[in-house]
Design an enzyme around this catalytic site. Structure first.
Site, PDB file in Angstrom:
ATOM      1  N   GLY A  11      23.561  36.014  33.820  1.00  0.00           N
ATOM      2  CA  GLY A  11      23.892  34.894  32.928  1.00  0.00           C
ATOM      3  C   GLY A  11      24.663  35.395  31.713  1.00  0.00           C
ATOM      4  O   GLY A  11      24.335  36.444  31.170  1.00  0.00           O
ATOM      5  N   ARG A  72      26.962  36.320  39.907  1.00  0.00           N
ATOM      6  CA  ARG A  72      25.818  36.908  40.602  1.00  0.00           C
ATOM      7  C   ARG A  72      26.332  37.304  41.982  1.00  0.00           C
ATOM      8  O   ARG A  72      27.159  36.616  42.563  1.00  0.00           O
ATOM      9  CB  ARG A  72      24.677  35.905  40.644  1.00  0.00           C
ATOM     10  CG  ARG A  72      24.180  35.621  39.211  1.00  0.00           C
ATOM     11  CD  ARG A  72      22.852  34.911  39.160  1.00  0.00           C
ATOM     12  NE  ARG A  72      22.286  34.976  37.811  1.00  0.00           N
ATOM     13  CZ  ARG A  72      22.295  33.963  36.941  1.00  0.00           C
ATOM     14  NH1 ARG A  72      22.834  32.819  37.258  1.00  0.00           N
ATOM     15  NH2 ARG A  72      21.759  34.111  35.740  1.00  0.00           N
ATOM     16  N   ASP A 103      17.944  41.966  33.271  1.00  0.00           N
ATOM     17  CA  ASP A 103      17.083  42.776  34.114  1.00  0.00           C
ATOM     18  C   ASP A 103      17.650  43.002  35.533  1.00  0.00           C
ATOM     19  O   ASP A 103      17.646  44.129  36.043  1.00  0.00           O
ATOM     20  CB  ASP A 103      15.763  41.992  34.194  1.00  0.00           C
ATOM     21  CG  ASP A 103      14.653  42.804  34.761  1.00  0.00           C
ATOM     22  OD1 ASP A 103      14.328  43.815  34.145  1.00  0.00           O
ATOM     23  OD2 ASP A 103      14.146  42.426  35.832  1.00  0.00           O
ATOM     24  N   THR A 125      21.468  39.120  27.213  1.00  0.00           N
ATOM     25  CA  THR A 125      20.851  37.914  27.789  1.00  0.00           C
ATOM     26  C   THR A 125      20.187  37.121  26.672  1.00  0.00           C
ATOM     27  O   THR A 125      19.597  37.717  25.765  1.00  0.00           O
ATOM     28  CB  THR A 125      19.809  38.234  28.886  1.00  0.00           C
ATOM     29  OG1 THR A 125      19.015  37.060  29.130  1.00  0.00           O
ATOM     30  CG2 THR A 125      18.871  39.371  28.522  1.00  0.00           C
ATOM     31  N   ASP A 127      17.567  35.525  26.923  1.00  0.00           N
ATOM     32  CA  ASP A 127      16.116  35.402  27.168  1.00  0.00           C
ATOM     33  C   ASP A 127      15.240  36.367  26.370  1.00  0.00           C
ATOM     34  O   ASP A 127      14.029  36.155  26.275  1.00  0.00           O
ATOM     35  CB  ASP A 127      15.818  35.604  28.660  1.00  0.00           C
ATOM     36  CG  ASP A 127      16.536  34.603  29.545  1.00  0.00           C
ATOM     37  OD1 ASP A 127      16.862  33.511  29.053  1.00  0.00           O
ATOM     38  OD2 ASP A 127      16.770  34.915  30.723  1.00  0.00           O
ATOM     39  N   ASP A 129      14.151  39.115  27.330  1.00  0.00           N
ATOM     40  CA  ASP A 129      13.057  39.481  28.250  1.00  0.00           C
ATOM     41  C   ASP A 129      13.220  40.881  28.863  1.00  0.00           C
ATOM     42  O   ASP A 129      12.655  41.154  29.916  1.00  0.00           O
ATOM     43  CB  ASP A 129      12.964  38.437  29.377  1.00  0.00           C
ATOM     44  CG  ASP A 129      14.228  38.377  30.220  1.00  0.00           C
ATOM     45  OD1 ASP A 129      15.262  38.939  29.796  1.00  0.00           O
ATOM     46  OD2 ASP A 129      14.190  37.773  31.300  1.00  0.00           O
ATOM     47  N   ARG A 171      14.030  31.704  31.399  1.00  0.00           N
ATOM     48  CA  ARG A 171      13.614  32.130  32.737  1.00  0.00           C
ATOM     49  C   ARG A 171      12.089  32.212  32.808  1.00  0.00           C
ATOM     50  O   ARG A 171      11.447  31.213  32.513  1.00  0.00           O
ATOM     51  CB  ARG A 171      14.268  33.469  33.081  1.00  0.00           C
ATOM     52  CG  ARG A 171      14.449  33.646  34.582  1.00  0.00           C
ATOM     53  CD  ARG A 171      15.102  34.950  34.897  1.00  0.00           C
ATOM     54  NE  ARG A 171      16.534  34.884  34.651  1.00  0.00           N
ATOM     55  CZ  ARG A 171      17.446  35.231  35.541  1.00  0.00           C
ATOM     56  NH1 ARG A 171      17.083  35.680  36.708  1.00  0.00           N
ATOM     57  NH2 ARG A 171      18.720  35.154  35.255  1.00  0.00           N
TER      58      ARG A 171
HETATM   59  P1  ADP Z   1      20.415  39.086  35.006  1.00  0.00           P
HETATM   60  O1  ADP Z   1      21.161  40.360  34.956  1.00  0.00           O
HETATM   61  O2  ADP Z   1      20.822  38.120  33.931  1.00  0.00           O
HETATM   62  O3  ADP Z   1      18.912  39.301  35.083  1.00  0.00           O
HETATM   63  P2  ADP Z   1      20.425  38.415  37.866  1.00  0.00           P
HETATM   64  O4  ADP Z   1      18.974  38.667  38.035  1.00  0.00           O
HETATM   65  O5  ADP Z   1      21.004  37.207  38.502  1.00  0.00           O
HETATM   66  O6  ADP Z   1      20.857  38.309  36.345  1.00  0.00           O
HETATM   67  O7  ADP Z   1      21.187  39.714  38.413  1.00  0.00           O
HETATM   68  C1  ADP Z   1      22.588  39.817  38.291  1.00  0.00           C
HETATM   69  C2  ADP Z   1      23.141  40.582  39.453  1.00  0.00           C
HETATM   70  O8  ADP Z   1      22.613  41.923  39.467  1.00  0.00           O
HETATM   71  C3  ADP Z   1      22.774  40.049  40.837  1.00  0.00           C
HETATM   72  O9  ADP Z   1      23.585  38.972  41.241  1.00  0.00           O
HETATM   73  C4  ADP Z   1      23.048  41.263  41.707  1.00  0.00           C
HETATM   74  O10 ADP Z   1      24.418  41.424  41.955  1.00  0.00           O
HETATM   75  C5  ADP Z   1      22.592  42.401  40.795  1.00  0.00           C
HETATM   76  N1  ADP Z   1      21.213  42.804  41.168  1.00  0.00           N
HETATM   77  C6  ADP Z   1      20.070  42.142  40.908  1.00  0.00           C
HETATM   78  N2  ADP Z   1      19.011  42.781  41.447  1.00  0.00           N
HETATM   79  C7  ADP Z   1      19.504  43.863  42.080  1.00  0.00           C
HETATM   80  C8  ADP Z   1      18.923  44.931  42.866  1.00  0.00           C
HETATM   81  N3  ADP Z   1      17.608  44.998  43.080  1.00  0.00           N
HETATM   82  N4  ADP Z   1      19.768  45.870  43.360  1.00  0.00           N
HETATM   83  C9  ADP Z   1      21.093  45.806  43.145  1.00  0.00           C
HETATM   84  N5  ADP Z   1      21.687  44.833  42.435  1.00  0.00           N
HETATM   85  C10 ADP Z   1      20.915  43.871  41.904  1.00  0.00           C
HETATM   86  O1  F6P Z   2      19.035  34.476  32.029  1.00  0.00           O
HETATM   87  C1  F6P Z   2      19.697  33.499  31.268  1.00  0.00           C
HETATM   88  C2  F6P Z   2      19.403  32.133  31.807  1.00  0.00           C
HETATM   89  O2  F6P Z   2      20.099  31.183  31.016  1.00  0.00           O
HETATM   90  C3  F6P Z   2      17.919  31.763  31.907  1.00  0.00           C
HETATM   91  O3  F6P Z   2      17.371  31.391  30.661  1.00  0.00           O
HETATM   92  C4  F6P Z   2      17.941  30.654  32.927  1.00  0.00           C
HETATM   93  O4  F6P Z   2      16.734  30.600  33.623  1.00  0.00           O
HETATM   94  C5  F6P Z   2      19.070  31.059  33.848  1.00  0.00           C
HETATM   95  O5  F6P Z   2      19.867  32.007  33.141  1.00  0.00           O
HETATM   96  C6  F6P Z   2      19.930  29.918  34.302  1.00  0.00           C
HETATM   97  O6  F6P Z   2      20.846  30.400  35.205  1.00  0.00           O
HETATM   98  P1  F6P Z   2      22.100  29.553  35.742  1.00  0.00           P
HETATM   99  O7  F6P Z   2      23.184  29.681  34.737  1.00  0.00           O
HETATM  100  O8  F6P Z   2      22.424  30.204  37.035  1.00  0.00           O
HETATM  101  O9  F6P Z   2      21.648  28.135  35.871  1.00  0.00           O
END
Ligand code: ADP
Ligand code: F6P
Length: 320
Positions: A11, A72, A103, A125, A127, A129, A171
């Protein structure tokens, strides 16, 4: 280290642009080539990689979102995806990579590091978090957006003598909800980190506030709890107080970053480049005990962070 890449993933968050600018300008300062990878890990897999000279990041410091775009990418979660990314990084001559995200993005950075590409991650982020860091870039701007929105909702709730139930993002974490509740003087705050009882923790404070002569009630609910539309109906049914639900949604992710986010993003982004130049890899740049530092990515991802009990208590005390 002659050439490094930078990408934003997951995000978006206000301040990501300030971080990209800091990476590019610090790279230029130390005479290394910085390449922008567009659309997060997707762009890495598809070779969407372009050199970013110092002037390419002019006029972005004050903008929300991310000029590199974000995405993503499911393919990146597979061993084949990581192998392909390592190959592409070689083709483009990248000696290191900086990942700005949350994360999930850090897990991708960890996989790249383990596969041999020196990678540094930094928290971006709304969040707040990330377990190993007291702060994530974007959080302060988001809180200020929530504060502005809740203040406006309060005006109309007060005029109509209503109860407003407001859902904020975060989240699975309740940081945004809790700090917004303290900043906005909410009567009730519900976060996933703390169990609640609807009668005791929601209805009672609303009714007590009414008895004290309060014209309105503000209930802030973290998205990890959710269900605000139903909750508003249930409150109205049980108390007779007209109630309305608002889901703040993606407005919380936009806007010009606050001073705090610009400065934190600039400091953290710059530190990422310096770590690579010092020959470090597999690190997360983070805030610990109020200072910018770095931790091993494997250790950082295994850490846990507790929402401060005293903040939960404070929100309760001040709602009396
Ligand atoms: P954020 O970084 O905000 O927590 P996501 O959880 O959607 O957002 O993760 C972002 C991107 O990071 C995912 O779309 C994927 O490409 C990559 N990613 C997430 N988890 C893994 C993992 N276990 N191994 C490799 N890449 C990952
Ligand atoms: O991680 C940032 C965040 O805005 C969270 O607070 C929320 O749960 C999520 O991303 C929303 O994701 P999307 O933009 O895919 O709806």
């Amino acid at each position: 280290m002659k050439s490094i890449g930078v990408l934003t993933s997951g995000g978006d968050a206000p301040g990501m642009n300030a971080a990209i600018r800091a990476v590019v300008r610090t790279g230029t300062y130390y005479d290394i080539n910085v390449c922008g990878v567009r659309r997060g890990y997707n762009g890495l897999l598809h070779g969407e990689i372009k050199e970013m000279p110092a002037r390419s990041v002019s006029e972005i410091l004050q903008r929300g979102g991310t000029c590199l775009m974000t995405a993503r990418c499911l393919e990146f979660k597979t061993p084949e995806g990581i192998e392909k990314a390592i190959h592409i990084a070689k083709v483009f001559g990248l000696d290191g990579l900086i990942v700005i995200g949350g994360d999930g993005s850090f897990r991708g950075a960890q996989a790249l590091s383990n596969a041999g590409l020196p990678t540094i991650a930094m928290p971006g982020t709304i969040d707040n978090d990330i377990s190993c860091s007291e702060y994530t870039v974007g959080y302060d701007t988001c809180l200020n957006t929530v504060k502005d929105a809740v203040d406006k909702i309060r005006d109309t709730a007060s005029s109509h003598e209503r109860c407003s139930v407001i859902e904020v993002m975060g989240r699975a974490a309740g940081y945004i909800a809790l700090e917004a509740a303290i900043a906005c003087g909410a009567d009730v705050v519900l976060i996933p980190e703390k169990k609640y009882d609807f009668s005791e923790d929601v209805l009672r404070p609303i009714l007590e506030a009414k008895t004290r002569g309060k014209k309105h009630s503000i209930v802030i609910v973290a998205e990890g709890i959710g269900g605000v539309i139903e909750m508003a109906k249930d409150i109205e049914m049980a108390t007779g107080i007209e109630s309305r639900a608002t889901i703040l949604g993606h407005v919380q992710r936009g806007g010009s970053p606050t001073v705090r986010d610009r400065v934190m993003a600039s400091r953290m982004g710059s530190r990422c480049v310096e770590l690579l130049l010092e020959g470090k890899q597999n690190r997360i740049v983070c805030v610990r005990d109020g200072k910018i530092t770095d931790v091993d990515i494997n250790e950082g991802l295994n850490m846990t962070k507790q929402i401060p009990e005293d903040m939960i208590k404070l929100a309760e005390k001040l709602a009396i």
